[in-house]
Design a protein around this motif. Structure first.
Motif, PDB file in Angstrom:
ATOM      1  N   SER A  99      -4.568   1.509   6.348  1.00  0.00           N
ATOM      2  CA  SER A  99      -5.006   0.121   6.388  1.00  0.00           C
ATOM      3  C   SER A  99      -6.428  -0.014   5.846  1.00  0.00           C
ATOM      4  O   SER A  99      -6.869  -1.104   5.504  1.00  0.00           O
ATOM      5  CB  SER A  99      -4.928  -0.430   7.813  1.00  0.00           C
ATOM      6  N   ARG A 100      -7.128   1.117   5.799  1.00  0.00           N
ATOM      7  CA  ARG A 100      -8.466   1.140   5.215  1.00  0.00           C
ATOM      8  C   ARG A 100      -8.695   2.525   4.624  1.00  0.00           C
ATOM      9  O   ARG A 100      -8.329   3.534   5.209  1.00  0.00           O
ATOM     10  CB  ARG A 100      -9.513   0.842   6.273  1.00  0.00           C
ATOM     11  N   LYS A 114       0.843  -1.197   0.000  1.00  0.00           N
ATOM     12  CA  LYS A 114       0.000   0.000   0.000  1.00  0.00           C
ATOM     13  C   LYS A 114       0.877   1.246   0.000  1.00  0.00           C
ATOM     14  O   LYS A 114       1.978   1.242   0.546  1.00  0.00           O
ATOM     15  CB  LYS A 114      -0.927  -0.005   1.209  1.00  0.00           C
TER      16      LYS A 114
END
Length: 101
Positions: free
Chosen positions: A90-91, A4
């Motif tokens: 993470s989101r 990411k």
């Protein structure tokens, strides 16, 4: 699995009185608009109380973001202290970062 991306929280803290900030505010906002147009800034605004501002930015690396921020009139006039905090989300709300994630 693809790693990411790193995003950055850019924390600006005023080092001078608001009267001096106002003298370069228009030029600062032109810089901010250029950063949005370039796809680097994704959210920004003043702190409450107004002691500076916060930006959420995306950049290839910290060095390139620091180089860009060095062009901000708040920085060139030495009116702010800049703190960068990199983070890996993470989101993320679907579509919030376009094709970045």
């Amino acid at each position: 699995m693809t790693e990411k991306p790193i995003l950055f929280v850019v924390d600006l803290t005023y080092k001078v009185p608001m009267e001096r900030i106002q003298t370069v505010l228009e030029a600062h906002m032109a810089f901010v608009h250029r950063c949005y147009d370039a796809g680097v800034f994704i959210a920004s605004g003043p702190k409450e109380p107004r002691t500076g501002g916060v930006v959420i930015a995306k950049a290839g690396d910290e060095a390139s973001l620091r180089a860009l921020l060095a062009e901000d009139p708040f920085v060139t006039e030495d009116f702010v202290e800049v703190t960068l905090t990199p983070f890996r989300p993470s989101r993320v709300e679907p579509g919030a970062l376009g094709d970045w994630v």
